[in-house]
Design a protein around this motif. Structure first.
Motif, PDB file in Angstrom:
ATOM      1  N   ALA A  71      44.298  -7.172  14.663  1.00  0.00           N
ATOM      2  CA  ALA A  71      44.145  -5.766  14.263  1.00  0.00           C
ATOM      3  C   ALA A  71      43.695  -5.663  12.805  1.00  0.00           C
ATOM      4  O   ALA A  71      42.816  -4.859  12.482  1.00  0.00           O
ATOM      5  CB  ALA A  71      45.464  -5.024  14.480  1.00  0.00           C
ATOM      6  N   LEU A  72      44.275  -6.467  11.929  1.00  0.00           N
ATOM      7  CA  LEU A  72      43.882  -6.456  10.521  1.00  0.00           C
ATOM      8  C   LEU A  72      42.434  -6.914  10.354  1.00  0.00           C
ATOM      9  O   LEU A  72      41.667  -6.321   9.590  1.00  0.00           O
ATOM     10  CB  LEU A  72      44.810  -7.354   9.708  1.00  0.00           C
ATOM     11  N   ARG A  73      42.053  -7.964  11.072  1.00  0.00           N
ATOM     12  CA  ARG A  73      40.682  -8.463  10.994  1.00  0.00           C
ATOM     13  C   ARG A  73      39.687  -7.394  11.429  1.00  0.00           C
ATOM     14  O   ARG A  73      38.692  -7.123  10.745  1.00  0.00           O
ATOM     15  CB  ARG A  73      40.528  -9.727  11.865  1.00  0.00           C
ATOM     16  N   LYS A  74      39.979  -6.763  12.556  1.00  0.00           N
ATOM     17  CA  LYS A  74      39.070  -5.740  13.072  1.00  0.00           C
ATOM     18  C   LYS A  74      39.015  -4.520  12.165  1.00  0.00           C
ATOM     19  O   LYS A  74      37.951  -3.930  11.977  1.00  0.00           O
ATOM     20  CB  LYS A  74      39.483  -5.338  14.493  1.00  0.00           C
ATOM     21  N   ALA A  75      40.166  -4.126  11.578  1.00  0.00           N
ATOM     22  CA  ALA A  75      40.193  -2.974  10.676  1.00  0.00           C
ATOM     23  C   ALA A  75      39.320  -3.216   9.448  1.00  0.00           C
ATOM     24  O   ALA A  75      38.818  -2.265   8.844  1.00  0.00           O
ATOM     25  CB  ALA A  75      41.626  -2.672  10.251  1.00  0.00           C
ATOM     26  N   ARG A  76      39.113  -4.461   9.094  1.00  0.00           N
ATOM     27  CA  ARG A  76      38.272  -4.798   7.954  1.00  0.00           C
ATOM     28  C   ARG A  76      36.826  -5.057   8.365  1.00  0.00           C
ATOM     29  O   ARG A  76      36.000  -5.462   7.546  1.00  0.00           O
ATOM     30  CB  ARG A  76      38.850  -6.009   7.221  1.00  0.00           C
ATOM     31  N   GLY A  77      36.526  -4.870   9.642  1.00  0.00           N
ATOM     32  CA  GLY A  77      35.159  -5.042  10.121  1.00  0.00           C
ATOM     33  C   GLY A  77      34.701  -6.482  10.138  1.00  0.00           C
ATOM     34  O   GLY A  77      33.501  -6.753  10.061  1.00  0.00           O
ATOM     35  N   LEU A  78      35.651  -7.419  10.252  1.00  0.00           N
ATOM     36  CA  LEU A  78      35.319  -8.839  10.255  1.00  0.00           C
ATOM     37  C   LEU A  78      35.259  -9.381  11.682  1.00  0.00           C
ATOM     38  O   LEU A  78      36.101  -9.041  12.507  1.00  0.00           O
ATOM     39  CB  LEU A  78      36.370  -9.639   9.481  1.00  0.00           C
ATOM     40  N   THR A  79      34.296 -10.232  11.941  1.00  0.00           N
ATOM     41  CA  THR A  79      34.249 -10.932  13.223  1.00  0.00           C
ATOM     42  C   THR A  79      35.139 -12.166  13.118  1.00  0.00           C
ATOM     43  O   THR A  79      35.550 -12.564  12.014  1.00  0.00           O
ATOM     44  CB  THR A  79      32.814 -11.383  13.558  1.00  0.00           C
ATOM     45  N   LEU A  80      35.408 -12.791  14.252  1.00  0.00           N
ATOM     46  CA  LEU A  80      36.132 -14.067  14.239  1.00  0.00           C
ATOM     47  C   LEU A  80      35.412 -15.066  13.343  1.00  0.00           C
ATOM     48  O   LEU A  80      36.042 -15.777  12.549  1.00  0.00           O
ATOM     49  CB  LEU A  80      36.252 -14.626  15.656  1.00  0.00           C
ATOM     50  N   SER A  81      34.100 -15.121  13.449  1.00  0.00           N
ATOM     51  CA  SER A  81      33.306 -16.055  12.641  1.00  0.00           C
ATOM     52  C   SER A  81      33.433 -15.766  11.151  1.00  0.00           C
ATOM     53  O   SER A  81      33.561 -16.689  10.343  1.00  0.00           O
ATOM     54  CB  SER A  81      31.829 -15.990  13.032  1.00  0.00           C
ATOM     55  N   ASP A  82      33.373 -14.475  10.786  1.00  0.00           N
ATOM     56  CA  ASP A  82      33.485 -14.096   9.375  1.00  0.00           C
ATOM     57  C   ASP A  82      34.799 -14.591   8.779  1.00  0.00           C
ATOM     58  O   ASP A  82      34.820 -15.236   7.728  1.00  0.00           O
ATOM     59  CB  ASP A  82      33.440 -12.569   9.201  1.00  0.00           C
ATOM     60  N   LEU A  83      35.909 -14.273   9.458  1.00  0.00           N
ATOM     61  CA  LEU A  83      37.211 -14.636   8.919  1.00  0.00           C
ATOM     62  C   LEU A  83      37.431 -16.149   8.957  1.00  0.00           C
ATOM     63  O   LEU A  83      37.953 -16.728   7.998  1.00  0.00           O
ATOM     64  CB  LEU A  83      38.342 -13.906   9.658  1.00  0.00           C
ATOM     65  N   ALA A  84      37.014 -16.789  10.032  1.00  0.00           N
ATOM     66  CA  ALA A  84      37.171 -18.246  10.131  1.00  0.00           C
ATOM     67  C   ALA A  84      36.429 -18.931   8.980  1.00  0.00           C
ATOM     68  O   ALA A  84      36.965 -19.863   8.356  1.00  0.00           O
ATOM     69  CB  ALA A  84      36.652 -18.743  11.479  1.00  0.00           C
TER      70      ALA A  84
END
Length: 189
Positions: free
Chosen positions: A18-31
């Motif tokens: 939920a936090l990742r998506k709220a920041r507009g990040l994809t799995l790839s971006d955050l990884a």
């Protein structure tokens, strides 16, 4: 989102997602930011893998939340996902000196979050900030000066306000704390 089951919302992985998506990040971006593989992050979000304390510290940093916001307090049997007791609130927020924030929502998986904020005497956010959110706040006690864009508002108990992605900053120049309840959509903490 109202159709989610309790098991889908009561996990660390669900909060991280939920936090990742709220920041507009994809799995790839955050990884990439974490220096981890997409597969590892996906497994953490699905609660297949448990992140280490160092991983949690890095996740908190990259998601701009306090480390303690990633830890849950055990709810009483039958209350998980429904009730948050006063002594079981999770501390959250920007960790600014003079601002104490606690999550009133059971978790971060809804379309919004509810936050209890205490602005200590003489606390101030001097820099304008903006978030891609819609926020409504209600002053429970004390007083707060709030700037939305360039307009200054003097808020007292019973007053409410709305911020729709505009820049804002605040100050409590008074000798008493100011307590406010915020509803924020989508969740940012």
């Amino acid at each position: 989102m109202l159709h989610k089951t309790l098991d889908e919302t009561q996990t660390l992985g669900a909060d991280i997602r939920a936090l990742r998506k709220a920041r507009g990040l994809t799995l790839s971006d955050l990884a990439e930011r974490l220096g981890k593989s997409v597969g590892w992050l996906s497994q953490v979000e699905r609660d297949i893998s448990d992140p280490s304390i160092d991983d949690l510290r890095l996740l908190a940093s990259q998601l701009d939340v306090s480390m303690s916001s990633l830890f849950r307090t055990k709810a009483a049997a039958g209350e998980e996902g429904y009730v948050v007791r006063k002594d079981a609130r999770r501390p959250i927020g920007s960790r600014e000196a003079g601002l104490v924030e606690e999550l009133l929502s059971p978790d971060l998986t809804d379309d919004f979050e509810v936050v209890h904020s205490t602005f200590e005497p003489n606390a101030e956010r001097r820099d304008d900030t903006a978030r891609p959110t819609q926020e409504v706040g209600y002053i429970v006690s004390g007083q707060l000066e709030l700037w939305i864009k360039d307009q200054k508002f003097q808020l007292k108990p019973g007053d409410s306000f709305r911020i729709r992605g505009e820049t804002y900053r605040w100050r409590n120049p008074h000798s008493e704390p100011c307590v406010a309840i915020w509803v924020i959509a989508p969740p940012v903490y």
